[in-house]
Design an enzyme around this catalytic site. Structure first.
Site, PDB file in Angstrom:
ATOM      1  N   LYS A   1       9.820  -2.328  -0.368  1.00  0.00           N
ATOM      2  CA  LYS A   1      10.063  -2.340  -1.813  1.00  0.00           C
ATOM      3  C   LYS A   1      10.279  -0.929  -2.335  1.00  0.00           C
ATOM      4  O   LYS A   1       9.502  -0.047  -1.983  1.00  0.00           O
ATOM      5  CB  LYS A   1       8.847  -2.962  -2.503  1.00  0.00           C
ATOM      6  CG  LYS A   1       8.913  -2.962  -4.002  1.00  0.00           C
ATOM      7  CD  LYS A   1       7.643  -3.476  -4.598  1.00  0.00           C
ATOM      8  CE  LYS A   1       7.713  -3.230  -6.084  1.00  0.00           C
ATOM      9  NZ  LYS A   1       6.450  -3.435  -6.729  1.00  0.00           N
TER      10      LYS A   1
ATOM     11  N   LYS B   1       5.969   0.617   0.336  1.00  0.00           N
ATOM     12  CA  LYS B   1       6.260   0.575  -1.096  1.00  0.00           C
ATOM     13  C   LYS B   1       6.353   1.997  -1.620  1.00  0.00           C
ATOM     14  O   LYS B   1       5.426   2.788  -1.476  1.00  0.00           O
ATOM     15  CB  LYS B   1       5.154  -0.192  -1.826  1.00  0.00           C
ATOM     16  CG  LYS B   1       5.334  -0.206  -3.341  1.00  0.00           C
ATOM     17  CD  LYS B   1       4.330  -1.101  -4.031  1.00  0.00           C
ATOM     18  CE  LYS B   1       4.484  -1.022  -5.536  1.00  0.00           C
ATOM     19  NZ  LYS B   1       3.515  -1.865  -6.244  1.00  0.00           N
TER      20      LYS B   1
ATOM     21  N   GLU C   1       3.123   2.755   8.052  1.00  0.00           N
ATOM     22  CA  GLU C   1       2.500   1.829   7.082  1.00  0.00           C
ATOM     23  C   GLU C   1       2.605   0.378   7.558  1.00  0.00           C
ATOM     24  O   GLU C   1       1.645  -0.388   7.474  1.00  0.00           O
ATOM     25  CB  GLU C   1       3.200   1.950   5.717  1.00  0.00           C
ATOM     26  CG  GLU C   1       2.900   3.227   4.952  1.00  0.00           C
ATOM     27  CD  GLU C   1       1.551   3.172   4.239  1.00  0.00           C
ATOM     28  OE1 GLU C   1       0.821   2.179   4.399  1.00  0.00           O
ATOM     29  OE2 GLU C   1       1.233   4.143   3.521  1.00  0.00           O
TER      30      GLU C   1
ATOM     31  N   ARG D   1       2.319   7.249  -9.670  1.00  0.00           N
ATOM     32  CA  ARG D   1       1.650   6.629  -8.530  1.00  0.00           C
ATOM     33  C   ARG D   1       1.907   7.380  -7.219  1.00  0.00           C
ATOM     34  O   ARG D   1       1.799   6.812  -6.140  1.00  0.00           O
ATOM     35  CB  ARG D   1       2.126   5.188  -8.380  1.00  0.00           C
ATOM     36  CG  ARG D   1       2.009   4.328  -9.623  1.00  0.00           C
ATOM     37  CD  ARG D   1       1.859   2.868  -9.246  1.00  0.00           C
ATOM     38  NE  ARG D   1       2.061   1.943 -10.340  1.00  0.00           N
ATOM     39  CZ  ARG D   1       1.237   1.781 -11.376  1.00  0.00           C
ATOM     40  NH1 ARG D   1       0.147   2.507 -11.470  1.00  0.00           N
ATOM     41  NH2 ARG D   1       1.501   0.886 -12.301  1.00  0.00           N
TER      42      ARG D   1
ATOM     43  N   ARG E   1       7.222  -2.681 -15.881  1.00  0.00           N
ATOM     44  CA  ARG E   1       6.062  -2.202 -16.650  1.00  0.00           C
ATOM     45  C   ARG E   1       6.143  -2.670 -18.099  1.00  0.00           C
ATOM     46  O   ARG E   1       5.119  -2.883 -18.737  1.00  0.00           O
ATOM     47  CB  ARG E   1       5.917  -0.691 -16.499  1.00  0.00           C
ATOM     48  CG  ARG E   1       5.505  -0.365 -15.055  1.00  0.00           C
ATOM     49  CD  ARG E   1       5.261   1.097 -14.751  1.00  0.00           C
ATOM     50  NE  ARG E   1       5.184   1.279 -13.297  1.00  0.00           N
ATOM     51  CZ  ARG E   1       5.410   2.407 -12.665  1.00  0.00           C
ATOM     52  NH1 ARG E   1       5.714   3.487 -13.355  1.00  0.00           N
ATOM     53  NH2 ARG E   1       5.318   2.463 -11.351  1.00  0.00           N
TER      54      ARG E   1
ATOM     55  N   TYR F   1      14.520 -11.399  -9.398  1.00  0.00           N
ATOM     56  CA  TYR F   1      14.647 -12.039 -10.711  1.00  0.00           C
ATOM     57  C   TYR F   1      15.932 -12.858 -10.801  1.00  0.00           C
ATOM     58  O   TYR F   1      16.146 -13.559 -11.784  1.00  0.00           O
ATOM     59  CB  TYR F   1      14.570 -10.970 -11.818  1.00  0.00           C
ATOM     60  CG  TYR F   1      13.295 -10.142 -11.688  1.00  0.00           C
ATOM     61  CD1 TYR F   1      12.083 -10.648 -12.145  1.00  0.00           C
ATOM     62  CD2 TYR F   1      13.281  -8.916 -11.018  1.00  0.00           C
ATOM     63  CE1 TYR F   1      10.905  -9.937 -11.977  1.00  0.00           C
ATOM     64  CE2 TYR F   1      12.110  -8.195 -10.842  1.00  0.00           C
ATOM     65  CZ  TYR F   1      10.926  -8.719 -11.320  1.00  0.00           C
ATOM     66  OH  TYR F   1       9.754  -8.017 -11.132  1.00  0.00           O
TER      67      TYR F   1
ATOM     68  N   SER G   1      12.716  -4.786 -10.561  1.00  0.00           N
ATOM     69  CA  SER G   1      13.170  -4.942 -11.939  1.00  0.00           C
ATOM     70  C   SER G   1      14.319  -4.003 -12.301  1.00  0.00           C
ATOM     71  O   SER G   1      15.284  -4.410 -12.945  1.00  0.00           O
ATOM     72  CB  SER G   1      11.990  -4.732 -12.892  1.00  0.00           C
ATOM     73  OG  SER G   1      11.399  -3.467 -12.690  1.00  0.00           O
TER      74      SER G   1
HETATM   75  C1  PBG Z   1       2.021  -3.517  -8.824  1.00  0.00           C
HETATM   76  C2  PBG Z   1       3.456  -3.916  -8.780  1.00  0.00           C
HETATM   77  C3  PBG Z   1       4.536  -3.276  -9.375  1.00  0.00           C
HETATM   78  C4  PBG Z   1       5.658  -4.048  -9.091  1.00  0.00           C
HETATM   79  C5  PBG Z   1       5.237  -5.131  -8.328  1.00  0.00           C
HETATM   80  N1  PBG Z   1       3.871  -5.020  -8.133  1.00  0.00           N
HETATM   81  C6  PBG Z   1       4.558  -2.071 -10.257  1.00  0.00           C
HETATM   82  C7  PBG Z   1       4.235  -0.739  -9.737  1.00  0.00           C
HETATM   83  O1  PBG Z   1       3.968  -0.517  -8.567  1.00  0.00           O
HETATM   84  O2  PBG Z   1       4.231   0.163 -10.582  1.00  0.00           O
HETATM   85  C8  PBG Z   1       7.063  -3.728  -9.544  1.00  0.00           C
HETATM   86  C9  PBG Z   1       8.060  -4.832  -9.431  1.00  0.00           C
HETATM   87  C10 PBG Z   1       9.350  -4.612 -10.131  1.00  0.00           C
HETATM   88  O3  PBG Z   1       9.697  -3.495 -10.582  1.00  0.00           O
HETATM   89  O4  PBG Z   1      10.094  -5.591 -10.252  1.00  0.00           O
HETATM   90  N2  PBG Z   1       1.200  -4.576  -9.297  1.00  0.00           N
END
Ligand code: PBG
Length: 326
Positions: free
Chosen positions: A251, A197, A236, A220, A207, A316, A277
């Site tokens: 991801k 990720k 990982e 992050r 968010r 989505y 997203s």
């Molecule tokens: C963390 C999490 C995130 C997403 C899924 N799980 C946000 C992040 O890491 O900041 C993002 C998913 C998306 O953008 O559709 N709980």
């Protein structure tokens, strides 16, 4: 002019021929719908940056999951939006926390028709918006965060989650969660690990969906991966496999098709990819402006993710796909 050699166009001469030789096919059962459930609301709330996606109430969530199941969708992943946040994100493991309450309900009504997954993280529940416990130096402390993740896993499984999906990128999270589940009678609960990720700019609309902003303009990058690295993803993924992951995830999806393909070459476990997203929002925004054709681009993107080697796609677009292409 005649020429020697092959003529690949022969296999493109009709719709029937193109269907016959298609290498990659999408099916509704490949998709998992990410769903947001918000505490304390009675009607669904739209999310401006994610057209067509809403923050659900408990009632509208149940209707949505039932409808998805009848359309043939086999998985949903839940994200909670709590009323109150705190330093450690205790709403994530409270038996009365919003995701646990939702899971209890869904597992009684639709849990046999569709796989109930829960995102396992604290960022939606912490006042600072980080995915873990913030230590004295302002960094997210890996090992104390693992204690919280273990509690969340047990709370989610007790509430009826069939799959828990740790997304916080702490080292050792899969092993700690596996042990906690097994020690609490949940050896049948699977772990879908967000293994590779990346710290991505593509999570912005998410968010908004979960009402998260990271304190003090933070980011992050101390726990999610640097997008310059690909081999690191294999480290990982291997770590998560060694710790007992049942499904591994990459991801985001589209900017990381090389990573999906490399992971495909190293494991026979199912691979999930999260079309996030920002990837969805870009299609919606460009299509709304008439700059691209929505359906063509959506199908092209989702197909590319499968072609790269993903078995499962979190997107989505799930409902749209099931209604229009399933
Ligand atoms: C963390 C999490 C995130 C997403 C899924 N799980 C946000 C992040 O890491 O900041 C993002 C998913 C998306 O953008 O559709 N709980």
């Amino acid at each position: 002019m005649a020429f020697p050699g092959s003529r690949p166009r022969r296999l493109r001469t009709s719709l029937a021929m193109r269907e016959l030789v298609a290498e990659t096919r999408l099916h509704t059962s490949n998709f998992v719908a990410p769903l947001f459930v918000k505490e304390g609301i009675t009607s669904p709330q739209p999310i401006a940056s994610l057209p067509g996606v809403v923050q659900h109430s408990l009632d509208s969530l149940e209707r949505e999951v039932q409808e998805l199941a009848s359309l043939g969708v086999r998985g949903v992943i839940l994200f909670g939006v709590p009323e109150k946040k705190d330093e450690i994100g205790s709403g994530a493991f409270d038996p009365q926390g919003i995701v646990q309450v939702a899971l209890q309900r869904l597992s009684k009504t639709v849990g046999s028709e569709i796989v109930l997954m829960a995102d396992l993280c604290v960022d939606e529940y912490t006042s600072h918006g980080h995915c873990g416990i913030v230590g004295k130096n302002g960094d997210v402390d890996n090992d104390s965060t693992l204690d919280v993740y273990a509690k969340i896993a047990v709370a989610q499984a007790n509430a009826g989650a069939q799959v828990v999906a740790p997304s916080g990128m702490m080292d050792g999270q899969v092993g700690v969660i596996r042990s906690a589940l097994d020690a609490n009678g949940h050896s049948d609960v699977s772990i879908m690990a967000y293994s590779a990720k990346y710290a991505s700019g593509l999570y912005g609309p998410f968010r908004d969906a979960v009402d998260v902003s990271i304190a003090n303009g933070g980011n992050r990058k101390g726990y999610q991966q640097d997008f310059r690295n690909a081999r690191e993803s294999l480290v990982e993924v291997q770590a998560d496999i060694d710790q007992g992951a049942d499904i591994v995830m990459v991801k985001p999806a589209l900017s990381y098709l090389d990573v999906i393909s490399a992971v495909r070459a190293m494991t026979h476990l199912p691979i999930a990819a999260y079309h996030v997203s920002g990837e969805y929002a870009m299609v919606k925004a460009a299509a709304a402006n008439g700059w691209i054709d929505h359906d063509t681009v959506a199908l092209e993107q989702l197909t590319a993710i499968r072609r790269a080697g993903a078995d499962i796609i979190l997107t989505y677009f799930t409902r749209w796909f099931a209604e229009n292409n399933g």
